[in-house]
Design a protein around this motif. Structure first.
Motif, short mmCIF file in Angstrom:
data_model
loop_
_atom_site.label_atom_id
_atom_site.label_comp_id
_atom_site.label_asym_id
_atom_site.label_seq_id
_atom_site.Cartn_x
_atom_site.Cartn_y
_atom_site.Cartn_z
N ALA A 1 0.73 -1.22 0.11
CA ALA A 1 0.13 0.04 0.24
C ALA A 1 0.94 1.07 -0.05
O ALA A 1 0.88 1.99 0.86
N SER A 2 1.82 1.16 -1.00
CA SER A 2 2.92 2.30 -1.08
C SER A 2 2.31 3.80 -1.56
O SER A 2 3.17 4.76 -1.55
N GLY A 3 1.04 4.03 -1.84
CA GLY A 3 0.63 4.99 -2.48
C GLY A 3 1.54 6.02 -3.36
O GLY A 3 1.45 5.29 -4.47
N SER A 4 1.82 7.00 -3.25
CA SER A 4 2.60 7.57 -4.22
C SER A 4 4.09 7.60 -4.24
O SER A 4 4.79 8.23 -4.81
N GLY A 5 4.47 6.63 -3.44
CA GLY A 5 5.67 6.29 -3.43
C GLY A 5 6.99 7.31 -2.62
O GLY A 5 8.10 7.02 -2.79
N GLU A 6 6.23 8.07 -1.94
CA GLU A 6 7.45 9.03 -1.43
C GLU A 6 8.41 8.30 -0.46
O GLU A 6 9.61 8.56 -0.44
N MET A 7 7.97 7.53 0.46
CA MET A 7 9.00 6.95 1.47
C MET A 7 10.12 6.11 0.74
O MET A 7 11.28 6.40 0.80
N LEU A 8 9.73 5.18 -0.30
CA LEU A 8 10.83 4.61 -0.88
C LEU A 8 11.51 5.39 -1.95
O LEU A 8 12.78 5.07 -1.73
N CYS A 9 11.02 6.34 -2.56
CA CYS A 9 11.78 7.35 -3.48
C CYS A 9 12.81 8.09 -2.67
O CYS A 9 13.90 8.09 -2.95
N ALA B 1 6.70 8.05 -11.52
CA ALA B 1 7.18 9.38 -12.02
C ALA B 1 7.90 10.18 -11.18
O ALA B 1 9.06 10.72 -11.22
N ARG B 2 7.61 9.94 -9.75
CA ARG B 2 8.43 10.54 -8.59
C ARG B 2 10.04 9.82 -8.81
O ARG B 2 10.97 10.38 -8.38
N ALA B 3 10.15 8.61 -8.87
CA ALA B 3 11.11 7.68 -8.98
C ALA B 3 12.55 8.39 -9.94
O ALA B 3 13.30 8.54 -10.01
N VAL B 4 11.58 8.74 -11.17
CA VAL B 4 12.13 9.37 -12.16
C VAL B 4 12.70 10.65 -11.89
O VAL B 4 14.04 11.14 -12.22
N GLU B 5 11.82 11.34 -11.14
CA GLU B 5 12.18 12.77 -10.77
C GLU B 5 13.38 12.85 -9.89
O GLU B 5 14.24 13.82 -10.12
N ALA C 1 14.90 5.52 -10.27
CA ALA C 1 14.06 4.56 -11.03
C ALA C 1 14.94 3.39 -11.16
O ALA C 1 14.13 2.15 -11.53
N ASP C 2 16.19 3.30 -11.18
CA ASP C 2 16.91 2.06 -11.30
C ASP C 2 16.91 1.35 -9.93
O ASP C 2 17.41 0.03 -9.97
N ARG C 3 16.46 2.00 -8.86
CA ARG C 3 16.83 1.31 -7.43
C ARG C 3 15.34 0.95 -6.99
O ARG C 3 15.13 -0.03 -5.96
N VAL C 4 14.01 1.37 -7.41
CA VAL C 4 12.84 1.20 -7.02
C VAL C 4 11.94 0.82 -7.96
O VAL C 4 11.98 1.52 -9.10
N GLU C 5 11.03 0.16 -7.76
CA GLU C 5 9.91 -0.25 -8.72
C GLU C 5 8.46 -0.15 -7.98
O GLU C 5 8.30 -0.38 -6.79
#
Length: 248
Positions: free
Chosen positions: A44-52, A77-81, A85-89
Motif C-alpha cells: 500500500a505504497s501510495g505515491s511512493g514518497e517513502m521509497l523514493c 514519475a517520482r522515482a524518475v524525478e 528509477a533504477d533502484r525502486v519499482e
C-alpha cells in the motif's frame, strides 16, 4: 481494481497519504540505521514518497505495491524525478496478497492495515516477505484521548471506541503478537493538519474546475463539514505513528 475516485480527488496533491511529514519520514529512515542497498517492500505504497526519498537519501532499494493506478503512476514519475528509477519499482496490484519473490530486509505497511484485516493479519502478511532478523514497519492509528462515546469514535473513522487502542496498549499489542517495538515516529497535531487541511484546498480547486462532475455534490458536502470535524475530533482524539518491529 482501483481506489474509488474520491480518494484520488482529495489527495491528488499529496505525496504522502498519511499524517507523517517528509521530515518525519527522513527521521524514521535515519533512525533505522540500515546500510545502503537495504531492500524494502512497501505494501500500500501510495505515491511512493517513502521509497523514493529513502532510495535517494539512504541508498535503499525496493518495491512498492498499491491498488491505485493514479498513485502508482505518480510513484513511478517520482522515482524518475528523484533519479532513483533504477533502484525502486512500483507495482499496481492488490497489496493484501502480495509476498516478495525473495526475502527483504524491511517489510512495511504504513497506514493500511486493512490489507490484513487489522494489525495481526498485516504483521503475518509482512512476515512472509521478511528475512530472519529483518525489520517490520507498521503505521497505525491510536487514541490520543479515549473517545467518550461512539459518535466521537465514528467521527474519527472508527466504528467503535474499541477499534483503536491507546498508545501504550498498542505497543503491548505488538508484544503480544511476538514483536519487540524497537523504534517509533509519531505524527503530532501539526502534521495531522498538514495531511487533512491540505485536502480542503485541493477539494475546493477541484470543485471550481469540475462543478458538473458526478462527485461534485459529495466533494462539496465534505468541504462543508471536514474542517470542523477535523478540528473537533481527529486532531484532538486520534494519534498516528509508524512502529518498527523485530520478531522476538
Amino acid at each position: 481494481m482501483d481506489l474509488p475516485r474520491i480518494f484520488t480527488i482529495r489527495e491528488s496533491n499529496h505525496r504522502i497519504h498519511n499524517p507523517l511529514t517528509p521530515d518525519k519520514y527522513a527521521v524514521l529512515g535515519r533512525a533505522l540505521h540500515l546500510a545502503p542497498g537495504t531492500r524494502v517492500l512497501d505494501l500500500a505504497s501510495g505515491s511512493g514518497e517513502m521509497l523514493c526519498t529513502w532510495a535517494r537519501d539512504l541508498g535503499f532499494t525496493g518495491t512498492g505495491v498499491d491498488i491505485s493506478t493514479v498513485f502508482t503512476e505518480r510513484a513511478r514519475a517520482r522515482a524518475v524525478e528523484l533519479g532513483v528509477a533504477d533502484r525502486v519499482e512500483f507495482v499496481h496490484a492488490d497489496a493484501s496478497g502480495h509476498v516478495a519473490d525473495e526475502p527483504v530486509d524491511v517489510a512495511a505497511c504504513i497506514g493500511a492495515t486493512w490489507i490484513g484485516n487489522g494489525v495481526a493479519g498485516t504483521a503475518e502478511l509482512l512476515s512472509r516477505s521478511l528475512r530472519p532478523g529483518g525489520l517490520m514497519l507498521i503505521g497505525e492509528p491510536y487514541w490520543r484521548r479515549t473517545p467518550p462515546d461512539q459518535e466521537t469514535a465514528q467521527a474519527c473513522h472508527a466504528d467503535h471506541p474499541s477499534d483503536f487502542l491507546p498508545l501504550p496498549d498498542l505497543i503491548e499489542r505488538f508484544g503480544d503478537l511476538g514483536y519487540d517495538v524497537v523504534e517509533m515516529v509519531l505524527a503530532d497535531q501539526d502534521s495531522w493538519d498538514r495531511y487533512s487541511a491540505a485536502q480542503w484546498l485541493t477539494m475546493r480547486r477541484w470543485l471550481d474546475r469540475n462543478p458538473d462532475d458526478e462527485l461534485a455534490p459529495q466533494v462539496r458536502a465534505e468541504l462543508a463539514t471536514e474542517p470542523a470535524r477535523h478540528a473537533r475530533y481527529t486532531r484532538e482524539y486520534l494519534g498516528w505513528g509508524v512502529f518498527a518491529l523485530m520478531k522476538h
